[in-house]
Design a protein around this motif. Structure first.
Motif, PDB file in Angstrom:
ATOM      1  N   SER A 144       0.838  -1.199   0.000  1.00 59.33           N
ATOM      2  CA  SER A 144       0.000   0.000   0.000  1.00 59.33           C
ATOM      3  C   SER A 144       0.872   1.248   0.000  1.00 59.33           C
ATOM      4  N   LEU A 181       2.037   2.296   3.521  1.00 58.78           N
ATOM      5  CA  LEU A 181       3.143   1.516   4.061  1.00 58.78           C
ATOM      6  C   LEU A 181       4.445   1.824   3.326  1.00 58.78           C
ATOM      7  N   PRO A 183       0.166  -7.138   6.596  1.00 57.42           N
ATOM      8  CA  PRO A 183      -1.209  -6.646   6.759  1.00 57.42           C
ATOM      9  C   PRO A 183      -2.168  -7.835   6.748  1.00 57.42           C
ATOM     10  N   HIS A 205      -4.982  -8.395   4.097  1.00 59.79           N
ATOM     11  CA  HIS A 205      -4.107  -7.548   3.295  1.00 59.79           C
ATOM     12  C   HIS A 205      -4.847  -6.282   2.894  1.00 59.79           C
ATOM     13  N   ASP A 206      -4.195  -5.129   3.080  1.00 62.89           N
ATOM     14  CA  ASP A 206      -4.881  -3.852   2.886  1.00 62.89           C
ATOM     15  C   ASP A 206      -5.052  -3.453   1.425  1.00 62.89           C
ATOM     16  N   ASP A 247      -0.362  -6.058  10.830  1.00 66.89           N
ATOM     17  CA  ASP A 247      -1.168  -4.832  10.748  1.00 66.89           C
ATOM     18  C   ASP A 247      -2.628  -5.218  10.541  1.00 66.89           C
ATOM     19  N   GLU A 248      -3.456  -4.980  11.564  1.00 65.07           N
ATOM     20  CA  GLU A 248      -4.861  -5.389  11.509  1.00 65.07           C
ATOM     21  C   GLU A 248      -5.807  -4.225  11.231  1.00 65.07           C
TER      22      GLU A 248
END
Length: 349
Positions: free
Chosen positions: A99, A102, A145, A148-149, A177-178
């Motif tokens: 992303s 990030l 993530p 996943h973002d 990363d939630e």
């Protein structure tokens, strides 16, 4: 370019720009949060509680973890930035596509980004956990993530346990990363993370809870990492409204039901409207966004959206397929996006 850049350069109001690059809850904050923020605004002349003891106690009870396993910051991105300062990793492994949020954080700290290829669409874009374990030996930190973002991919619980075990064995830091987990029924590896030496979970109140204007996030996991972060986090960043809003939002169970129902209804609308647009295929995700597979040049399509004051984002898959990442917004915004997409594709056909 974010919404503020676009509005400033175009000399226009933010309300004239449709931002389809963020995953903030389309309903905005809970009504109960709006009420408590208005009420607490009367106390802005009082210095905030720097230890955030009420929020810390509530989360400790809610998650079943000791208070000393929690650290707070101005959002999960802020905590990640502090973690990078502490660990000083030379090489960071990140699932590809990465992303923009990030990638910007990592480049700011001048770390080498080691892209980890995802699997293809047919496999739900899920990364190979065994391969991730192999690659962990070649990096100093791995950021995962989950979901996943960008793609919405989920790694099964048992595979996450393998990664946490491997990070402990090798002494490599694993960051889970939630940010998008609250939109899904996905279980968190929190119980395993708090017993680990090298894993930390980052969460934010900016997206699902829609408190992006009251930046607040927290980390939970390895006592070593949490202790180091607690020493580093500047207490001056704490404000008096965010912790109160966070507690109220966490307690509002009806807010989740309304959010998930609205997202599902709008996803159904997007599927219906996409039916009469050629050469585009919708892929649903467990998160609050869908992916649109295109047979066209991604950058030129994103440029066409920007000319219409719509900010969009996407990625190129393992086999060269272009995907638009489309977060669910308010119905009016979703309709505006679909009309613009139809016109763009008609011009290109």
């Amino acid at each position: 370019m974010d919404i503020h850049d676009h509005a400033y350069i175009g000399k226009m109001s933010l309300r004239r720009v449709e931002d389809f690059t963020t995953g903030v809850n389309p309903l905005g904050p809970s009504n109960k949060v709006r009420y408590v923020v208005r009420k607490k605004a009367r106390s802005l002349d009082i210095f905030p509680d720097e230890s955030m003891r009420y929020l810390k106690a509530y989360l400790s009870k809610l998650e079943g973890v000791a208070e000393n396993r929690l650290v707070f910051g101005a959002g999960s991105t802020h905590l990640l930035a502090l973690l990078l300062q502490i660990v000083k990793p030379g090489v960071v492994g990140v699932l590809s596509p990465c992303s923009t949020r990030l990638e910007n954080s990592l480049r700011l700290h001048k770390t080498e980004i080691r892209p980890i290829p995802i699997m293809d669409e047919g496999d739900g874009f899920t990364a190979d956990a065994e391969k991730l374990c192999e690659l962990m030996g070649d990096v100093d930190m791995m950021i995962l993530p989950h979901p996943h973002d960008v793609t919405g991919a989920i790694i099964p619980d048992e595979k996450l346990d393998l990664l946490i075990e491997e990070s402990d064995r090798l002494g490599k830091v694993l960051v889970v990363d939630e940010a998008y987990r609250d939109y899904t029924p996905v279980a968190s590896p929190l119980r395993r993370a708090v017993t680990s030496r090298s894993t930390i979970i980052l969460r934010t109140f900016s997206l699902y809870h829609a408190l992006a204007g009251l930046r607040l996030g927290y980390g939970v996991g390895s006592l070593r990492l949490v202790d180091e972060l607690n020493i580093t986090v500047p207490s001056s960043l704490v404000n008096g409204l965010a912790p109160q809003g966070a507690i109220v939002s966490l307690k509002d169970k009806g807010f989740r039901a309304r959010t998930l129902k609205f997202i599902e209804e709008e996803k159904r609308y997007l599927r219906e409207k996409l039916g009469d647009i050629r050469d585009i295929r919708l892929i649903d995700t467990p998160c609050n966004f869908v992916l649109l597979a295109l047979r066209d040049d991604l950058e030129s399509i994103l440029h066409s959206f920007r000319k219409r004051n719509i900010l969009a984002d996407g990625f190129i898959g393992p086999h060269g397929t272009a995907y638009l990442r489309v977060p669910v917004k308010r119905h009016k915004s979703n309709a505006f996006f679909m009309r613009a997409l139809r016109r763009i594709m008609e011009v290109r056909s």
